[in-house]
Design an enzyme around this catalytic site. Structure first.
Site, short mmCIF file in Angstrom:
data_model
loop_
_atom_site.label_atom_id
_atom_site.label_comp_id
_atom_site.label_asym_id
_atom_site.label_seq_id
_atom_site.Cartn_x
_atom_site.Cartn_y
_atom_site.Cartn_z
N GLU A 259 0.82 -1.15 -0.05
CA GLU A 259 -0.05 -0.13 -0.01
C GLU A 259 0.66 1.09 -0.12
O GLU A 259 0.33 2.07 -1.04
CB GLU A 259 -0.45 0.21 0.90
CG GLU A 259 -2.20 -1.13 1.22
CD GLU A 259 -1.38 -2.44 1.43
OE1 GLU A 259 -2.08 -3.45 2.49
OE2 GLU A 259 -0.62 -2.46 2.59
N CYS A 288 -2.80 -3.18 7.20
CA CYS A 288 -2.61 -3.43 8.49
C CYS A 288 -2.51 -1.80 9.11
O CYS A 288 -2.84 -0.73 8.27
CB CYS A 288 -1.02 -2.69 8.27
SG CYS A 288 0.20 -2.04 7.51
#
Length: 384
Positions: A259, A288
């Site tokens: 990401e 996360c």
């Protein structure tokens, strides 16, 4: 001396290498192009490896570009080794210009016994559609010779330092953000060449069984759409896939999540602040806590971009991952679990399926339903 060989050198000083091969995607005043080459031949009577450097200027006549100087030298060298297969490797400060790219394709077509791998520190005019098409023609020719182009990572820079730089045994010291710039350029090149994922990689990493072992990588497929007359229009040049960078790979001492790598490349798209865009990500794991925080921050700072995330599985390290997902939801990102439709879409769009249809695994729908219920509970902060 032959004028073609005037700019042929055996090595370069350390400062010149670091200055010219710095891999920041956008750099000015770097008009000199350096081409370090290695030529290997196959067979029992092969001569020793030949390795030297050509240099040229971007805006000079085509014959003075280092690629053309290499071809002139190679044509003479090739006469002595005509019957042998050759492996040619280039390490370039800039990728070849449009005209040189076409000449490279011609060069390979005329000598099928030569294979060419091009490692580049930076991409030349990567936003230009004509240049993108020239690169695709060079690297994606299915029925003829093609070059293999890659972005230089830490290993290639270190190899060039050891092979072509008068380093006096000094160790290669990477500059700031070298690994980050590598990832950005790697993603951009993947977009240009329209790289596809291996089918086994997709089915192995996107399988949504609740208990998976050894799936430590996160894969992220993405596409971008622009709102036009109340209709979302797909931007074909803005789609691709990537995965997280493991620790100690490509110069990342601590690794970097997929990401964050994705967020690194978005600024280079130059999305028009006056337009509306929708970015859709399909991830093998949900973000996360840290990645969710950074994605939420991106949305807040880019009001013209909306974000949709479809996750195959929910990542839960017993830490603050659930809180991160709620932060994303509060930032108005759309978070969902992948269903059969999303898996099939990814298969059709991002996978090198060779015409084979997507075959769902056992209990795919059941797992999606269970994960969707679990995600709803997380976002509603139930049982937490």
């Amino acid at each position: 001396m032959n004028p073609q060989f005037r700019n042929m050198v055996d090595g370069m000083d350390p400062h010149k290498f670091s200055y010219n091969f710095k891999n920041r995607p956008i750099l000015s005043r770097r008009n000199t192009v350096w081409l370090c080459y290695e030529v290997k031949t196959k067979g029992p009577s092969r001569p020793p490896l030949d390795a030297k450097i050509f240099r040229g200027q971007v805006y000079f006549e085509l014959k003075n570009h280092p690629e053309m100087r290499f071809f002139h030298w190679f044509s003479k060298w090739r006469k002595l080794h005509r019957d042998q297969e050759c492996e040619v490797t280039w390490y370039m400060s800039w990728s070849p210009c449009t005209k040189c790219t076409r000449n490279v394709a011609t060069f390979l077509a005329e000598d099928p016994k030569v294979t060419l791998t091009i490692f580049v520190a930076r991409l030349y005019y990567f936003w230009d559609p004509d240049y993108q098409e020239a690169l695709r023609s060079l690297c994606q020719e299915r029925d003829g010779p093609r070059a293999n182009m890659k972005i230089m990572n830490y290993d290639e820079f270190q190899h060039c330092w050891n092979k072509f730089v008068y380093s006096q045994r000094e160790l290669f010291e990477p500059w700031n953000n070298l690994p980050k710039y590598y990832i950005v350029l790697h993603i951009i090149l993947g977009e240009i060449l329209r790289h596809s994922m291996d089918p086994l990689t997709f089915t192995s990493n996107f399988n949504n069984e609740p208990c998976v072992e050894g799936r430590h990588e996160t894969y992220l497929c993405y596409k971008v759409e622009r709102l036009h007359n109340d209709t979302w229009v797909l931007l074909n040049q803005r789609r691709g896939f990537l995965c997280n960078q493991a620790p100690a790979i490509h110069g990342f001492p601590e690794g970097r999540h997929a990401e964050l790598c994705f967020l690194d490349v978005i600024p280079f798209w130059k999305l028009d602040g006056k337009q509306r865009y929708r970015v859709t990500c399909f991830t093998s794991w949900s973000p996360c806590f840290r990645c969710a925080q950074e994605m939420a921050k991106f949305i807040s700072n880019n009001q013209h971009v909306s974000l949709c995330i479809f996750a195959a599985r929910i990542y839960d390290d017993q830490g603050r991952c659930k809180e991160g997902l709620r932060t994303l939801d509060e930032a108005e990102a759309k978070i969902s679990i992948m269903t059969y439709d999303e898996f099939q879409h990814c298969w059709d769009t991002f996978v090198d399926h060779q015409g084979r249809p997507f075959l769902p695994w056992i209990r795919l729908h059941e797992h999606s339903e269970a994960l969707s219920g679990r995600l709803r509970a997380i976002l509603l902060n139930q049982g937490n």
